[in-house]
Design an enzyme around this catalytic site. Sequence first.
Site, PDB file in Angstrom:
ATOM      1  N   HIS A 101       0.850  -1.200   0.000  1.00  0.00           N
ATOM      2  CA  HIS A 101       0.000   0.000   0.000  1.00  0.00           C
ATOM      3  C   HIS A 101       0.873   1.233   0.000  1.00  0.00           C
ATOM      4  O   HIS A 101       1.945   1.253   0.594  1.00  0.00           O
ATOM      5  CB  HIS A 101      -0.958   0.009   1.194  1.00  0.00           C
ATOM      6  CG  HIS A 101      -0.285  -0.184   2.513  1.00  0.00           C
ATOM      7  ND1 HIS A 101       0.110  -1.419   2.976  1.00  0.00           N
ATOM      8  CD2 HIS A 101       0.084   0.711   3.455  1.00  0.00           C
ATOM      9  CE1 HIS A 101       0.691  -1.274   4.157  1.00  0.00           C
ATOM     10  NE2 HIS A 101       0.687   0.020   4.469  1.00  0.00           N
ATOM     11  N   HIS A 103       0.849   5.201   1.049  1.00  0.00           N
ATOM     12  CA  HIS A 103       0.167   6.233   1.830  1.00  0.00           C
ATOM     13  C   HIS A 103       0.269   7.571   1.100  1.00  0.00           C
ATOM     14  O   HIS A 103       1.363   7.959   0.666  1.00  0.00           O
ATOM     15  CB  HIS A 103       0.858   6.447   3.180  1.00  0.00           C
ATOM     16  CG  HIS A 103       0.808   5.287   4.121  1.00  0.00           C
ATOM     17  ND1 HIS A 103      -0.087   5.201   5.147  1.00  0.00           N
ATOM     18  CD2 HIS A 103       1.577   4.169   4.206  1.00  0.00           C
ATOM     19  CE1 HIS A 103       0.132   4.093   5.847  1.00  0.00           C
ATOM     20  NE2 HIS A 103       1.138   3.448   5.290  1.00  0.00           N
TER      21      HIS A 103
HETATM   22  P1  AMP Z   1       1.679   0.469   7.405  1.00  0.00           P
HETATM   23  O1  AMP Z   1       2.132   0.776   8.803  1.00  0.00           O
HETATM   24  O2  AMP Z   1       2.424   1.198   6.341  1.00  0.00           O
HETATM   25  O3  AMP Z   1       1.598  -1.022   7.162  1.00  0.00           O
HETATM   26  O4  AMP Z   1       0.217   1.076   7.321  1.00  0.00           O
HETATM   27  C1  AMP Z   1      -0.958   0.379   7.539  1.00  0.00           C
HETATM   28  C2  AMP Z   1      -2.049   1.401   7.557  1.00  0.00           C
HETATM   29  O5  AMP Z   1      -3.290   0.745   7.381  1.00  0.00           O
HETATM   30  C3  AMP Z   1      -2.147   2.185   8.887  1.00  0.00           C
HETATM   31  O6  AMP Z   1      -2.000   3.579   8.623  1.00  0.00           O
HETATM   32  C4  AMP Z   1      -3.555   1.832   9.381  1.00  0.00           C
HETATM   33  O7  AMP Z   1      -4.186   2.915  10.019  1.00  0.00           O
HETATM   34  C5  AMP Z   1      -4.269   1.434   8.099  1.00  0.00           C
HETATM   35  N1  AMP Z   1      -5.391   0.530   8.285  1.00  0.00           N
HETATM   36  C6  AMP Z   1      -5.406  -0.638   8.974  1.00  0.00           C
HETATM   37  N2  AMP Z   1      -6.631  -1.195   8.921  1.00  0.00           N
HETATM   38  C7  AMP Z   1      -7.406  -0.375   8.153  1.00  0.00           C
HETATM   39  C8  AMP Z   1      -8.763  -0.403   7.722  1.00  0.00           C
HETATM   40  N3  AMP Z   1      -9.585  -1.397   8.062  1.00  0.00           N
HETATM   41  N4  AMP Z   1      -9.213   0.614   6.958  1.00  0.00           N
HETATM   42  C9  AMP Z   1      -8.383   1.633   6.610  1.00  0.00           C
HETATM   43  N5  AMP Z   1      -7.100   1.708   6.980  1.00  0.00           N
HETATM   44  C10 AMP Z   1      -6.609   0.733   7.747  1.00  0.00           C
END
Ligand code: AMP
Length: 138
Positions: A101, A103
Amino acid sequence: MKKEDCIFCKIANGEIPSTTIFENEEFKVFFDINPASKGHCLIVPKEHYDNIFDIDKEVAGRLFSLAASVARSLKKQLNCEGMNLVQNNGEIAGQTVFHFHLHLIPRYTGDTVNVKWAPGQADVEELAKLAKAVASDL
Ligand code: AMP
Ligand code: ZN
């Protein structure tokens, strides 16, 4: 291919709800549930890839092109002053969801976002060797 127990595979196929900005056959763009700033969103490929080390490079190219479009639209709508694109790979790098993903984090004066590191010191000779080694492996 969908990976069992992957939360972003489930979001990608609609099993888990998300506030979706855009989706097509290949990608989904949705707001982060714990945003770092107003408008913080994520772009995911619907296909499961763990991270930058295994994502299909053509998919990655199209994903980044979509990111440029989303960034421009977000900037227009939110009137943010800047934006960080952050993409974590591996636990050591802060990845918590192991489905690729990207950001998009809009930036505003006085926000609490922190993506800065302490600057190090470069060893130019070592870097020259490394540059050659990396280039030979591209
Ligand atoms: P990372 O630390 O780069 O793996 O980021 C994972 C991101 O996913 C974090 O910013 C979380 O807040 C986001 N996240 C986790 N679960 C969900 C969800 N169900 N819907 C939207 N964002 C999510
Ligand atoms: Zn997945």
